[in-house]
Design an enzyme around this catalytic site. Structure first.
Site, PDB file in Angstrom:
ATOM      1  N   SER A  56      21.282   8.210 -53.417  1.00 54.84           N
ATOM      2  CA  SER A  56      22.222   8.464 -52.324  1.00 54.84           C
ATOM      3  C   SER A  56      22.910   7.173 -51.890  1.00 54.84           C
ATOM      4  O   SER A  56      22.451   6.068 -52.198  1.00 54.84           O
ATOM      5  CB  SER A  56      21.484   9.079 -51.142  1.00 54.84           C
ATOM      6  OG  SER A  56      20.781  10.221 -51.576  1.00 54.84           O
TER       7      SER A  56
HETATM    8  C1  LIG Z   1      20.398  13.048 -53.840  1.00 54.05           C
HETATM    9  S1  LIG Z   1      19.085  13.317 -54.972  1.00 54.05           S
HETATM   10  C2  LIG Z   1      17.746  12.467 -54.227  1.00 54.05           C
HETATM   11  C3  LIG Z   1      17.995  11.016 -54.002  1.00 54.05           C
HETATM   12  C4  LIG Z   1      16.772  10.170 -53.828  1.00 54.05           C
HETATM   13  N1  LIG Z   1      15.983  10.567 -52.683  1.00 54.05           N
HETATM   14  C5  LIG Z   1      17.104   8.696 -53.732  1.00 54.05           C
HETATM   15  O1  LIG Z   1      16.206   7.928 -54.018  1.00 54.05           O
HETATM   16  O2  LIG Z   1      18.225   8.313 -53.372  1.00 54.05           O
HETATM   17  C6  LIG Z   1      18.662  14.989 -54.645  1.00 54.05           C
HETATM   18  C7  LIG Z   1      17.541  15.510 -55.511  1.00 54.05           C
HETATM   19  O3  LIG Z   1      17.130  16.760 -55.005  1.00 54.05           O
HETATM   20  C8  LIG Z   1      16.574  17.469 -56.101  1.00 54.05           C
HETATM   21  N2  LIG Z   1      16.416  18.894 -55.763  1.00 54.05           N
HETATM   22  C9  LIG Z   1      17.364  19.884 -55.808  1.00 54.05           C
HETATM   23  N3  LIG Z   1      16.810  21.063 -55.447  1.00 54.05           N
HETATM   24  C10 LIG Z   1      15.499  20.825 -55.194  1.00 54.05           C
HETATM   25  C11 LIG Z   1      14.418  21.652 -54.806  1.00 54.05           C
HETATM   26  N4  LIG Z   1      14.556  22.963 -54.604  1.00 54.05           N
HETATM   27  N5  LIG Z   1      13.194  21.079 -54.632  1.00 54.05           N
HETATM   28  C12 LIG Z   1      13.041  19.744 -54.843  1.00 54.05           C
HETATM   29  N6  LIG Z   1      14.027  18.920 -55.227  1.00 54.05           N
HETATM   30  C13 LIG Z   1      15.251  19.443 -55.391  1.00 54.05           C
HETATM   31  C14 LIG Z   1      17.552  17.187 -57.241  1.00 54.05           C
HETATM   32  O4  LIG Z   1      16.938  17.397 -58.497  1.00 54.05           O
HETATM   33  C15 LIG Z   1      17.914  15.719 -56.974  1.00 54.05           C
HETATM   34  O5  LIG Z   1      17.186  14.853 -57.774  1.00 54.05           O
END
Ligand SMILES: C[S@@+](CC[C@H](N)C(=O)[O-])C[C@H]1O[C@@H](n2cnc3c(N)ncnc32)[C@H](O)[C@@H]1O
Length: 431
Positions: free
Chosen positions: A76
């Site tokens: 992010s």
């Molecule tokens: C913006 S990224 C996370 C960024 C991370 N926290 C960082 O270090 O910046 C969002 C993540 O949410 C995950 N995601 C989407 N749907 C999800 C779900 N139902 N349960 C868990 N993770 C999910 C995606 O695979 C993605 O990797």
């Protein structure tokens, strides 16, 4: 640790410190603890395939894409990570869950909780958790526990006794199914969708509900996948290229609107103005809660239809539907403004036989917002467990968003009076 040359390491650390200065200057980093975490964790080491400079820009770093090119995982943007970590108020010794992984933000959290706390980071995508499970030990954060699961169904063994002290949600979410996993007094920070508008909101858990207590931040995140994926409830008005979405509330039928949308609208002027660079997201959130039949209106950007003039640009417009009539919020440039960015008046376009009445209804709510709530940077949001079934049919409870797991209520504080009065102009000569 990934092998890097000495020059690369010193470049990275210089870029990191520059980024921290920028985040401090823009008030995204506000505490010494968050500052120290950002100065310490090597952001570039969580995306070794990306050029160094890009990893230290104040922007997202795309990590995974779906077949159609949509980003499904990213690191992010630093400004938003800083805002959300400040809002999470994480202390040494805290037990913290991060939903949506990648490793970098989990490492920042690990710095905040220190050796006496612990961090669990969870993602639905095994490729993302494999990356996190590799990069975290490589950068010295092997104590972070990495879990592959759909956050809609948190594995019970992940939740500590008494609940987490903080939950940081880093994926766009339509609901908050994690109330029971949070300790009383704990913080939950999440990018929550309210009628398609996305707000990063910091909550504290009371006895059995979450309460926000700080200004909301407009944000964008990658979409939730799995069982909690949101349904945009998007309906196309046949032959017009106009799409209406009801992410909260009951979708209404739309095809009867086609003749109205191809006719000339009425224009209801509100006399209420906004600067060219002044955000009015809180107005649209207010209208979304206040008006029954609220939806968001978008047009095909390259469609041949061109029925709406001017079409909404950049993002969908606030709209309401009443039978075969519709109103939508627009703004018209009325002055150049001292800053060269222009001044705009909110106007409401009405379509269909009763379009002028529907437009007046929306304009009256713009007036109420202006009179009572404009300047309220901080509407208060609470999330309570949804009890029983949502009422059937289009029953409307103002400023309540009924979700699957929770009922979200937005309380608007009354601000000092400002006045305005809407006037309605009919037909083409109104524009
Ligand atoms: C913006 S990224 C996370 C960024 C991370 N926290 C960082 O270090 O910046 C969002 C993540 O949410 C995950 N995601 C989407 N749907 C999800 C779900 N139902 N349960 C868990 N993770 C999910 C995606 O695979 C993605 O990797």
């Amino acid at each position: 640790m990934t092998t890097s040359s000495a020059t690369e390491v010193s470049d990275a650390s210089e870029l990191r410190h520059q980024l921290v200065e920028q985040l401090r200057a823009n008030n995204h980093i506000r505490s010494a603890a968050v500052e120290r975490a950002f100065r310490t964790v090597p952001r570039h080491a969580f995306a070794p395939e990306v050029p160094l400079l890009s990893t230290y820009a104040d922007d997202i770093v795309a990590i995974r894409h779906s077949d159609d090119g949509t980003i499904t995982s990213s690191i992010s943007a630093p400004w938003l990570q800083a805002d959300m970590l400040e809002a999470a108020r994480i202390q040494p010794g805290h037990r913290v869950l991060e939903i949506g992984s990648g490793g970098y933000n989990a490492a920042l959290i690990a710095e905040l909780v220190g050796p006496t706390g612990y961090v669990t980071t969870l993602d639905i995508d095994p490729v993302v958790t494999q990356r996190a499970a590799r990069f975290l030990p490589e950068t010295g954060y092997s104590q972070v526990s990495v879990v592959t699961a759909d956050a809609e169904h948190l594995p019970s063994e992940v939740v500590p006794e008494g609940g987490f002290d903080a939950i940081v949600v880093t994926v766009d979410t339509w609901d908050l199914p994690w109330l029971n996993a949070l300790a009383e007094g704990g913080r939950l920070v999440a990018p929550l969708r309210l009628h398609g508008y996305r707000w990063a909101i910091g909550f504290t858990k009371g006895k059995d509900a979450l309460h926000s207590d700080e200004p909301l931040v407009v944000c964008g995140f990658v979409a939730m996948q799995g069982a909690g994926a949101w349904n945009p409830n998007r309906h196309t008005v046949h032959g017009t290229g106009v799409h209406l979405s009801w992410e909260d509330g009951t979708p209404l039928s739309v095809d009867q609107l086609a003749p109205a949308l191809t006719g000339q609208p009425t224009v209801t002027r509100t006399g209420i103005t906004v600067g060219g660079q002044e955000p009015f997201d809180l107005l649209t959130l207010y209208l979304a809660g206040a008006l029954p039949g609220f939806c968001r209106l978008a047009v095909d950007p390259d469609g041949d239809h061109q029925v709406l003039n001017p079409p909404p640009q950049h993002w969908p417009a606030a709209a309401i539907v009443r039978g075969a009539s519709l109103a939508r919020l627009a703004h018209e440039r009325i002055a150049d403004g001292d800053d060269g960015k222009g001044r705009y008046e909110f106007v409401v376009h009405g379509y269909g036989d009763h379009g002028h009445l529907v437009a007046r209804e929306m304009a009256q709510h713009v007036e109420i917002w202006q009179r009572n709530h404009r300047g309220a940077r901080c509407p208060f949001i609470s999330a309570r467990p949804a009890v029983g079934r949502a009422p059937a049919g289009p029953a409307h409870e103002p400023h309540v968003f009924a979700k699957k797991h929770t009922r979200i209520t937005v309380d608007w504080p009354i601000m000092p009076a400002r006045t305005a009065r809407a006037t309605v102009l009919e037909g083409s000569d109104a524009r």
